[in-house]
Design an enzyme around this catalytic site. Structure first.
Site, PDB file in Angstrom:
ATOM      1  NE  ARG A  80      -2.644   0.962   3.473  1.00  0.00           N
ATOM      2  CZ  ARG A  80      -3.357   0.645   4.545  1.00  0.00           C
ATOM      3  NH1 ARG A  80      -4.598   0.184   4.415  1.00  0.00           N
ATOM      4  NH2 ARG A  80      -2.863   0.778   5.752  1.00  0.00           N
ATOM      5  CE  LYS A 183      -2.487   4.682   7.046  1.00  0.00           C
ATOM      6  NZ  LYS A 183      -3.735   5.204   7.593  1.00  0.00           N
ATOM      7  CD  GLU A 219     -12.074   5.197   4.183  1.00  0.00           C
ATOM      8  OE1 GLU A 219     -11.484   4.435   4.970  1.00  0.00           O
ATOM      9  OE2 GLU A 219     -11.497   6.032   3.475  1.00  0.00           O
TER      10      GLU A 219
HETATM   11  N1  PLP Z   1      -9.467   4.010   6.289  1.00  0.00           N
HETATM   12  C1  PLP Z   1      -8.652   5.034   6.585  1.00  0.00           C
HETATM   13  C2  PLP Z   1      -8.980   6.377   6.042  1.00  0.00           C
HETATM   14  C3  PLP Z   1      -7.528   4.820   7.400  1.00  0.00           C
HETATM   15  O1  PLP Z   1      -6.725   5.823   7.728  1.00  0.00           O
HETATM   16  C4  PLP Z   1      -7.265   3.522   7.876  1.00  0.00           C
HETATM   17  C5  PLP Z   1      -6.086   3.271   8.685  1.00  0.00           C
HETATM   18  O2  PLP Z   1      -5.068   2.856   8.200  1.00  0.00           O
HETATM   19  C6  PLP Z   1      -8.140   2.492   7.530  1.00  0.00           C
HETATM   20  C7  PLP Z   1      -9.229   2.767   6.739  1.00  0.00           C
HETATM   21  C8  PLP Z   1      -7.907   1.106   8.004  1.00  0.00           C
HETATM   22  O3  PLP Z   1      -6.885   0.473   7.279  1.00  0.00           O
HETATM   23  P1  PLP Z   1      -6.023  -0.669   7.892  1.00  0.00           P
HETATM   24  O4  PLP Z   1      -6.936  -1.746   8.319  1.00  0.00           O
HETATM   25  O5  PLP Z   1      -5.134  -1.108   6.790  1.00  0.00           O
HETATM   26  O6  PLP Z   1      -5.277  -0.080   9.033  1.00  0.00           O
HETATM   27  C1  COI Z   2      -4.527   3.184  11.390  1.00  0.00           C
HETATM   28  O1  COI Z   2      -5.573   2.564  11.601  1.00  0.00           O
HETATM   29  O2  COI Z   2      -3.424   2.661  11.426  1.00  0.00           O
HETATM   30  C2  COI Z   2      -4.509   4.590  11.098  1.00  0.00           C
HETATM   31  O3  COI Z   2      -3.629   5.017  10.416  1.00  0.00           O
HETATM   32  C3  COI Z   2      -5.531   5.421  11.667  1.00  0.00           C
HETATM   33  C4  COI Z   2      -5.101   6.801  11.943  1.00  0.00           C
HETATM   34  C5  COI Z   2      -4.683   7.145  13.280  1.00  0.00           C
HETATM   35  C6  COI Z   2      -4.701   7.652  10.838  1.00  0.00           C
END
Ligand code: PLP
Ligand code: COI
Length: 339
Positions: A80, A183, A219
């Protein structure tokens, strides 16, 4: 082991011993450096500061009952971050540098990996920034990659008790062909107004709808949305949401448990029909949602009427966490023991 109140840690920054850094200069990445400084020295005209050339990741290291330290699906975070870098024309780091950096960030701060059973974990924050100067809007020629580590507790103070969410309609986090699916920091800057609106109304996080029709669920703050009905796990498909690694894992676990999994646009009007809803992500883990308030329509949706998470969310949560901490078998090879 550091002397901390592990069970009471918030999701916040706490100083640890070391971070790691690597520089891209003259067309190549250098050696990984270890630092004990909490600050970075940046060119006043660095593209990260002016034009938002920066991307980050969020992942956790977990200590098991056996004392071993585990990473969860780190290769997905690497992939990612590579996509994020390419999405805003930054130089991606190599897989080897990424792996080396996250491993060192954990091992050098081992005394901050929370003990098993405290619900806490060591959060890792890989960060890639354009460090070279530009004044015109152009990609930098130099980049800096860093990883810091900090021990964290639950993202929502409620932990695994239901949270309250507010639907925000008058600001957008991301656009369909924008940067919502990677991200990068800009997405979080544009989410702040919506988050403030939700907080001001007394809600824990905003729910964003798709920015074109204002009809489909995108989201929830920094987490993906899911709903459950008729033994089916449903999560939105949208070009402007961040593909969550936690959500991807949950979809697999739900399927393993015999549930049907659907990834498709989810109309906000469908909320009434869900038996359980929740938010998921590295920080949020699985956070059940008890109430969704559509501010502009003055409409409330209620779930978890007994104040507790629903049975399927609980089952999936327990399974996910058991794999992450090494309590149960890891049939999909998601976990890597690093010490
Ligand atoms: N959506 C957003 C906008 C996020 O910042 C995050 C955090 O990383 C997620 C979803 C969840 O992603 P992940 O499960 O890969 O941490
Ligand atoms: C995560 O779930 O790892 C995130 O990055 C959330 C956040 C604090 C930006």
């Amino acid at each position: 082991m550091a002397n901390l109140e592990w069970g009471k840690l918030p999701f916040g920054y706490l100083k640890t011993d070391y971070n790691v850094r690597c520089y891209y200069r003259d067309g190549k990445w250098g050696e990984l450096e270890i630092s004990s400084s909490e600050t970075v020295n940046l060119h006043i005209s660095a593209t990260a500061l002016h034009y938002g050339q920066q991307a980050f990741e969020g992942m956790k290291a977990y200590r098991g009952k056996d004392g071993k330290i585990r990473l969860f699906r780190w290769e997905e975070n690497f992939k990612r971050m590579e996509r994020s870098a390419n999405g805003i024309l930054m130089q991606p780091v190599t897989k080897d540098i990424f792996k080396d950096a996250i491993t060192k960030a954990v091992l050098l701060n081992e005394r901050f990996v929370p003990p098993y059973g405290t619900g806490a974990a060591l959060y890792l924050r890989p960060l890639l920034i354009g460090s070279g100067p530009q004044v015109g809007v152009k990609p930098a020629e130099e980049y800096m990659f860093m990883v810091f580590a900090t021990p964290v507790g639950p993202y929502f103070k409620e932990g695994f008790t239901p949270i309250k969410i507010a639907v925000v309609r008058d600001s957008d986090r991301a656009a369909p062909l924008g940067t919502g699916s990677i991200k990068v920091g800009g997405n979080y800057a544009s989410s702040l107004v919506g988050a403030k609106k939700a907080h001001d109304e007394g809600y824990g996080a905003p729910m964003y709808l798709d920015s074109v029709h204002k009809k489909y669920i995108d989201e929830i703050g920094a987490a993906n949305f899911f709903g459950v009905k008729n033994n089916t796990y449903i999560t939105p498909k949208s070009p402007s949401i961040l593909p969550s690694i936690t959500n991807m894992s949950i979809m697999q676990l739900a399927e393993d448990m015999g549930m049907t999994v659907e990834k498709r646009p989810v109309d906000i009007d469908e909320l009434d029909s869900f038996e359980e809803v929740g938010a998921c992500g590295t920080a949020a883990i699985i956070s059940p949602i008890g109430e969704i308030y559509d501010i502009d329509k003055d409409k409330k949706y209620n779930f978890c009427k007994d104040g507790k998470a629903g049975p399927l969310s609980t089952k999936i949560y327990n399974k996910l966490v058991a794999i992450q901490y090494g309590d149960e078998a890891d049939p999909h090879n998601w976990v890597e023991i690093i010490k």
